[in-house]
Design an enzyme around this catalytic site. Structure first.
Site, PDB file in Angstrom:
ATOM      1  N   HIS A 219       0.812  -1.218   0.000  1.00 49.91           N
ATOM      2  CA  HIS A 219       0.000   0.000   0.000  1.00 49.91           C
ATOM      3  C   HIS A 219       0.839   1.258   0.000  1.00 49.91           C
ATOM      4  CE1 HIS A 219       1.142  -0.015   4.238  1.00 49.91           C
ATOM      5  NE2 HIS A 219       0.850   1.268   4.245  1.00 49.91           N
TER       6      HIS A 219
HETATM    7  C1  UD1 Z   1      -1.147   5.857   5.840  1.00 53.49           C
HETATM    8  C2  UD1 Z   1       0.265   6.209   6.344  1.00 53.49           C
HETATM    9  C3  UD1 Z   1       1.165   5.001   6.218  1.00 53.49           C
HETATM   10  C4  UD1 Z   1       0.571   3.804   6.906  1.00 53.49           C
HETATM   11  C5  UD1 Z   1      -0.827   3.566   6.369  1.00 53.49           C
HETATM   12  C6  UD1 Z   1      -1.510   2.399   7.037  1.00 53.49           C
HETATM   13  C7  UD1 Z   1       0.822   8.556   5.935  1.00 53.49           C
HETATM   14  C8  UD1 Z   1       1.734   9.477   5.214  1.00 53.49           C
HETATM   15  N1  UD1 Z   1       0.863   7.282   5.543  1.00 53.49           N
HETATM   16  O1  UD1 Z   1      -1.052   5.534   4.454  1.00 53.49           O
HETATM   17  O2  UD1 Z   1       2.408   5.292   6.812  1.00 53.49           O
HETATM   18  O3  UD1 Z   1       1.379   2.676   6.661  1.00 53.49           O
HETATM   19  O4  UD1 Z   1      -1.614   4.755   6.571  1.00 53.49           O
HETATM   20  O5  UD1 Z   1      -2.629   2.002   6.313  1.00 53.49           O
HETATM   21  O6  UD1 Z   1       0.126   8.973   6.823  1.00 53.49           O
HETATM   22  N2  UD1 Z   1      -8.441   5.224   1.959  1.00 53.49           N
HETATM   23  C9  UD1 Z   1      -9.728   4.737   2.067  1.00 53.49           C
HETATM   24  N3  UD1 Z   1     -10.219   4.447   3.300  1.00 53.49           N
HETATM   25  C10 UD1 Z   1      -9.483   4.628   4.428  1.00 53.49           C
HETATM   26  C11 UD1 Z   1      -8.172   5.123   4.316  1.00 53.49           C
HETATM   27  C12 UD1 Z   1      -7.662   5.413   3.086  1.00 53.49           C
HETATM   28  O7  UD1 Z   1     -10.427   4.565   1.082  1.00 53.49           O
HETATM   29  O8  UD1 Z   1      -9.993   4.334   5.527  1.00 53.49           O
HETATM   30  C13 UD1 Z   1      -7.890   5.540   0.619  1.00 53.49           C
HETATM   31  C14 UD1 Z   1      -8.260   6.915   0.150  1.00 53.49           C
HETATM   32  O9  UD1 Z   1      -8.336   6.928  -1.239  1.00 53.49           O
HETATM   33  C15 UD1 Z   1      -7.050   7.739   0.579  1.00 53.49           C
HETATM   34  C16 UD1 Z   1      -5.927   6.747   0.277  1.00 53.49           C
HETATM   35  O10 UD1 Z   1      -6.481   5.475   0.644  1.00 53.49           O
HETATM   36  O11 UD1 Z   1      -6.951   8.943  -0.108  1.00 53.49           O
HETATM   37  C17 UD1 Z   1      -4.666   6.971   1.030  1.00 53.49           C
HETATM   38  O12 UD1 Z   1      -4.945   7.067   2.436  1.00 53.49           O
HETATM   39  P1  UD1 Z   1      -3.959   7.894   3.384  1.00 53.49           P
HETATM   40  O13 UD1 Z   1      -4.527   7.928   4.744  1.00 53.49           O
HETATM   41  O14 UD1 Z   1      -3.593   9.207   2.742  1.00 53.49           O
HETATM   42  O15 UD1 Z   1      -2.624   7.059   3.373  1.00 53.49           O
HETATM   43  P2  UD1 Z   1      -2.368   5.506   3.524  1.00 53.49           P
HETATM   44  O16 UD1 Z   1      -1.952   4.990   2.202  1.00 53.49           O
HETATM   45  O17 UD1 Z   1      -3.488   4.801   4.230  1.00 53.49           O
END
Ligand code: UD1
Length: 382
Positions: A219
């Site tokens: 991810h």
């Molecule tokens: C974040 C952390 C990462 C951690 C990970 C655990 C940062 C910079 N990164 O990454 O270090 O390993 O969390 O999972 O903070 N999304 C959903 N539902 C959710 C969460 C995310 O659909 O509940 C999707 C959305 O499109 C979102 C994308 O995933 O924009 C990225 O989510 P984000 O929270 O920005 O970063 P992670 O990749 O989850």
């Protein structure tokens, strides 16, 4: 509040715990339970970074954690690091001004933790505690590395999981007090593994047999947001399937699903006869899947630790790690994303697996030590 900051006399003898991402909820689980068990005056702030049911609420249910008192529901609309972090700072700040806790704890390296740390620091006199301090990948392109360095430099108390983390903090010349506590991931694994075991039934129903499959997770931004890297990674997965002819269970982070669809890679992987894509797993389901795997391929930080604790060989699909202790004990190999490096790494990891190793993350009492420190800090200068 008369000025922009709170005076020490305006604060309450309370502790704020800031969570917001899936791994943070897992690692704070044992701390929240210990605070509850000791009758501490504390509350939980959820930044809103993770919001899907299976990335968030299910973890509170599985780990039997009290619900957050504050939650920012609009953060999900912000897609850039800056916008997301800024919105979370606002939410955490509002909660801190409302409750006026003396001590604020954040844990890990996600944007959630930077936001919590900055909100607390800007209120000046709150004691900021960073759990899981001192990790370094030395990769300045990772958003998590910026967050770790920034949080460590503005914290008052740094809870280092290992001696290697202490060394990093010394080299960085941080200002705060450094304490080695062990990692609460050990506490979480020990507390939950027995309850998790029966959850393997759902995989057995699909014909998956213990120790006869690989588990895959991917991810991380630097892997899945680049089309070339994601293609390379999928090619490696295909070669692994071809060579070992074992099922590969792949719980899919929402970020990765979106990228696979955008880059036109979805049908290739979802129709692969040996790859079994599943929705993101709850904590207990994931523990069941990991503990029974023959080997795990991952770009997650927490899973490198969990695999090491559970005795499952790990091949890390990155160029570096902030968990070098796992490599040093022989539990983990850093392999990048190319088939040419991933396949030999798997072979070595499987050969080594029989010798086993002793994990370096402590005795499962980290949450007890952390709560001791939080209670000491909340009563300081009384
Ligand atoms: C974040 C952390 C990462 C951690 C990970 C655990 C940062 C910079 N990164 O990454 O270090 O390993 O969390 O999972 O903070 N999304 C959903 N539902 C959710 C969460 C995310 O659909 O509940 C999707 C959305 O499109 C979102 C994308 O995933 O924009 C990225 O989510 P984000 O929270 O920005 O970063 P992670 O990749 O989850």
């Amino acid at each position: 509040m008369k000025t922009k900051v709170l005076g020490r006399d305006e604060m309450q003898r309370k502790i704020a715990v800031v969570v917001g991402t899936r791994p943070g909820i897992v690692k704070f689980g044992p701390v929240i339970r210990e605070l509850d068990a000791r009758g501490a005056d504390f509350f939980v702030i959820h930044t809103g970074q993770h919001y899907s049911e299976n990335m968030d609420r299910q973890f509170f249910i599985d780990l039997k954690l009290r619900e957050p008192s504050y939650h920012n529901p609009v953060v999900r609309e912000f897609k850039t690091h800056g916008g997301q972090t800024a919105e979370m700072i606002k939410g955490v700040e509002q909660a801190l001004i409302q409750e006026r806790p003396r001590v604020v704890i954040v844990g890990g390296d996600a944007n959630t933790n930077l936001a919590g740390a900055l909100a607390a620091r800007k209120l000046a006199q709150m004691t900021l505690v960073h759990m899981e301090a001192g990790l370094r990948s030395h990769d300045w392109l990772m958003p998590e590395e910026h967050n770790r360095v920034m949080i460590d430099h503005i914290s008052d108390v740094l809870l280092a999981p290992t001696e290697a983390a202490v060394q990093n903090l010394k080299e960085d010349n941080v200002q705060g007090r450094v304490v080695v506590t062990g990692n609460t991931i050990v506490d979480a694994v020990l507390m939950n593994i027995e309850v998790a075991r029966p959850r393997f039934a759902q995989f057995a129903e699909r014909g998956i047999k213990p120790k006869e499959y690989f588990l895959l997770t991917a991810h991380r931004e630097e892997n899945v947001d680049s089309e070339a890297t994601l293609r390379r990674l999928l090619n490696a997965v295909d070669k692994v399937a071809e060579k070992w002819k074992l099922p590969i269970v792949f719980p899919l982070h929402p970020r990765t699903r979106v990228r696979l669809e955008t880059f036109g890679l979805w049908s290739g992987i979802s129709e692969h006869k040996l790859v079994s894509i599943v929705d993101p797993l709850s904590y207990l389901d994931f523990l069941a899947a990991l503990s029974n795997a023959k080997l795990v391929l991952t770009d997650s930080g927490g899973i490198q630790e969990e695999a090491c604790i559970l005795g499952v060989p790990c091949v890390t699909l990155r160029e570096n790690t902030e968990r070098p202790e796992t490599v040093a004990v022989g539990a983990n190999i850093i392999a990048g994303t190319a088939a040419e490096t991933v396949l030999p790494a798997i072979e070595t990891a499987l050969n080594r697996a029989e010798q086993g190793w002793k994990h370096p993350f402590g005795d499962g009492q980290a949450s007890r030590r952390i709560v001791d420190i939080l209670l000491e800090e909340v009563s300081r200068n009384d």
